[in-house]
Design a protein around this motif. Structure first.
Motif, short mmCIF file in Angstrom:
data_model
loop_
_atom_site.label_atom_id
_atom_site.label_comp_id
_atom_site.label_asym_id
_atom_site.label_seq_id
_atom_site.Cartn_x
_atom_site.Cartn_y
_atom_site.Cartn_z
N UNK A 235 3.65 7.95 -8.37
CA UNK A 235 3.22 6.56 -8.56
C UNK A 235 1.74 6.42 -8.22
N UNK A 236 1.10 5.42 -8.83
CA UNK A 236 -0.32 5.18 -8.58
C UNK A 236 -0.62 5.12 -7.09
N UNK A 237 0.27 4.42 -6.35
CA UNK A 237 0.00 4.25 -4.91
C UNK A 237 0.06 5.59 -4.13
N UNK A 238 0.67 6.61 -4.75
CA UNK A 238 0.74 7.91 -4.06
C UNK A 238 -0.50 8.76 -4.33
N UNK A 239 -1.33 8.30 -5.28
CA UNK A 239 -2.52 9.09 -5.65
C UNK A 239 -3.76 8.44 -5.04
N UNK A 240 -4.43 9.14 -4.13
CA UNK A 240 -5.57 8.50 -3.47
C UNK A 240 -6.78 8.38 -4.42
N UNK A 241 -7.16 7.14 -4.70
CA UNK A 241 -8.35 6.91 -5.55
C UNK A 241 -9.06 5.68 -5.02
#
Ligand SMILES: NC(=O)c1ccc[n+]([C@@H]2O[C@H](COP(=O)([O-])OP(=O)(O)OC[C@H]3O[C@@H](n4cnc5c(N)ncnc54)[C@H](OP(=O)(O)O)[C@@H]3O)[C@@H](O)[C@H]2O)c1
Length: 280
Positions: A235-241
């Motif tokens: 999920x997006x929230x699991x990918x640090x950006x």
């Protein structure tokens, strides 16, 4: 004659190539011809060569870095665009401004129409939207073409990153809840060259056809490249950006259809063609 900015980037490189293939009189400009944040140089370059149209592909495109240097991003995407629009106005040239799906907030699952409410989530999207607004307020003869998930031969992009890390790893984590469409610069360049010679001004969305997630795109890249690398959807929230990105990047192509322009090929077909021409 047509002037193209950003010719050392992904899109500008293919646009100037396509114009030359069509024997259309054109000039390409990179940073060494003029830095678009330099008002005097930008305007005098344009006023000296008197193009009939400017295809403005140069931009500050580092989405995450933009969060740390908003002033520079604004200088390039907002004021650089404004200077070009003002020069076009003065010499009565058409302007084509390339914009982005990141002008939208990305809520819901419907494809965005050209006049849907904007609401960029990050600095990059905000500056691209301000650029659009200057183009609209300064000019009548303009095309604004919103594109997404761009990949081309000349420059870095998601597909090249996947090929690089996929070679080294058995498994890669890739975001699967951002949905949109990849855009191959070679396909897009054809449409832009068809469009710029018309007077069908307005706002358009242009991407390769059909939607996918970044994880779907990575899987297709590995499949075509013959890599056995596994894609682990995250999920997006699991990918640090640093920058927030829209979950829904679906763009409706209704305005292309209404104006009688041909849609771009399916994204899988585009990725296949791209990889055939790429050494990796
Ligand atoms: N990449 C994407 O995924 C994406 C998605 C949606 C929309 N777009 C839009 O599509 C268009 C083309 O993107 P792209 O992927 O081709 O971008 P790109 O590969 O990053 O190329 C942008 C070019 O702009 C040039 N540039 C940056 N600042 C400049 C300045 N101050 N003066 C002169 N030139 C400058 C860069 O020059 P240097 O080479 O010297 O740095 C670079 O060659 C842009 O408008 C972008 O906002 C891109």
């Amino acid at each position: 004659m047509i002037l193209v900015t950003g010719i050392n980037g992904q899109l500008g490189y293919d646009v100037i190539k396509e114009l030359k293939n069509r024997n259309i009189d054109c000039i390409g400009a990179g940073r060494s011809e003029f830095d678009i944040t330099d008002e005097q140089k930008t305007k005098s370059f344009i006023k000296n060569i008197l193009p009939e149209a400017v295809i403005h592909c140069a931009a500050y495109t580092a989405v995450d870095k933009a969060e740390d240097e908003p002033e520079l991003c604004e200088k390039v995407n907002v004021f650089g665009t404004k200077f070009i629009a003002e020069a076009c106005k003065e010499i009565d040239a058409k302007m084509m401004y390339i914009s982005t799906d990141y002008v939208f907030p990305g809520s819901g699952e419907q494809a965005y129409e050209i006049d849907d409410k904007t609401g960029p989530l990050g600095v990059y999207g905000k500056t691209k939207l301000k650029g659009e607004n200057y183009v609209k307020s300064i000019l009548e003869k303009y095309f604004i073409v919103r594109v997404s998930w761009v990949f081309g031969k000349n420059g870095n992009n998601f597909i090249k990153t996947m090929l690089r890390i996929g070679k080294e790893r058995k498994e890669v984590n890739v975001v699967s809840d951002q949905i949109g469409s990849p855009t191959y610069t070679k396909d897009l360049a054809k449409l832009l060259c068809d469009m710029v010679v018309t007077d069908k001004y307005g706002v358009y969305h242009a991407t390769n056809e059909e939607y996918c997630s970044w994880a779907d795109l990575a899987k297709e890249v590995f499949r075509i490249a013959g890599y056995s690398t596994c894609v682990k959807p995250i999920k997006t929230e699991e990918y640090p950006a640093k920058a927030k990105r829209p979950l829904n990047s679906r763009l409706s192509k209704k305005s292309l259809d209404d104006a009688g322009f041909k849609r771009l090929p399916n994204w899988k077909n585009a990725v296949d063609n791209y990889l055939k021409n790429l050494e990796f």
